[in-house]
Design a protein around this motif. Structure first.
Motif, PDB file in Angstrom:
ATOM      1  N   VAL A  35       0.840  -1.205   0.000  1.00  0.00           N
ATOM      2  CA  VAL A  35       0.000   0.000   0.000  1.00  0.00           C
ATOM      3  C   VAL A  35       0.872   1.250   0.000  1.00  0.00           C
ATOM      4  O   VAL A  35       2.079   1.189   0.264  1.00  0.00           O
ATOM      5  N   ALA A  36       0.251   2.385  -0.259  1.00  0.00           N
ATOM      6  CA  ALA A  36       0.982   3.649  -0.369  1.00  0.00           C
ATOM      7  C   ALA A  36       1.703   4.028   0.920  1.00  0.00           C
ATOM      8  O   ALA A  36       2.816   4.557   0.882  1.00  0.00           O
ATOM      9  N   ASP A  37       1.106   3.761   2.067  1.00  0.00           N
ATOM     10  CA  ASP A  37       1.724   4.145   3.341  1.00  0.00           C
ATOM     11  C   ASP A  37       2.472   2.982   3.995  1.00  0.00           C
ATOM     12  O   ASP A  37       2.647   2.948   5.212  1.00  0.00           O
ATOM     13  N   PHE A  38       2.944   2.042   3.169  1.00  0.00           N
ATOM     14  CA  PHE A  38       3.653   0.873   3.689  1.00  0.00           C
ATOM     15  C   PHE A  38       4.850   1.262   4.545  1.00  0.00           C
ATOM     16  O   PHE A  38       5.069   0.707   5.623  1.00  0.00           O
ATOM     17  N   GLY A  39       5.631   2.232   4.098  1.00  0.00           N
ATOM     18  CA  GLY A  39       6.833   2.645   4.839  1.00  0.00           C
ATOM     19  C   GLY A  39       6.510   3.117   6.246  1.00  0.00           C
ATOM     20  O   GLY A  39       7.178   2.731   7.212  1.00  0.00           O
ATOM     21  N   ALA A  40       5.480   3.911   6.382  1.00  0.00           N
ATOM     22  CA  ALA A  40       5.097   4.416   7.706  1.00  0.00           C
ATOM     23  C   ALA A  40       4.595   3.283   8.596  1.00  0.00           C
ATOM     24  O   ALA A  40       4.923   3.230   9.791  1.00  0.00           O
ATOM     25  N   LEU A  41       3.830   2.376   8.008  1.00  0.00           N
ATOM     26  CA  LEU A  41       3.341   1.226   8.773  1.00  0.00           C
ATOM     27  C   LEU A  41       4.493   0.328   9.212  1.00  0.00           C
ATOM     28  O   LEU A  41       4.525  -0.151  10.344  1.00  0.00           O
TER      29      LEU A  41
END
Length: 75
Positions: A35-41
């Protein structure tokens, strides 16, 4: 340079950091996909995992060393 007496703690810090980074990345990817916010997760999951992994490595590493010593042939 860091004094040698801290080598065990530094080892635990590096080992727990790298292992929790990899495992949390794989687990996060499997749980949410790319997903787009994979890095933050991933970073959030990693920091939580590292919070637990570091003290556990400090406790478990000496036990693992003793277990290995009891399983390998003596010189």
């Amino acid at each position: 340079m860091i004094p040698r007496k801290y080598s065990q703690v530094l080892f635990a810090l590096i080992l727990s950091g790298l292992m929790s980074l990899m495992v949390s990345g794989i687990a996060t990817l499997r749980a949410v996909g790319p997903v787009a916010d994979f890095g933050a997760l991933w970073i959030s999951a990693w920091l939580t995992a590292w919070l637990f992994a570091f003290p556990l490595v400090l406790v478990i590493a000496p036990l693992a060393r003793r277990a290995v010593e009891s399983l390998v042939a003596k010189p």
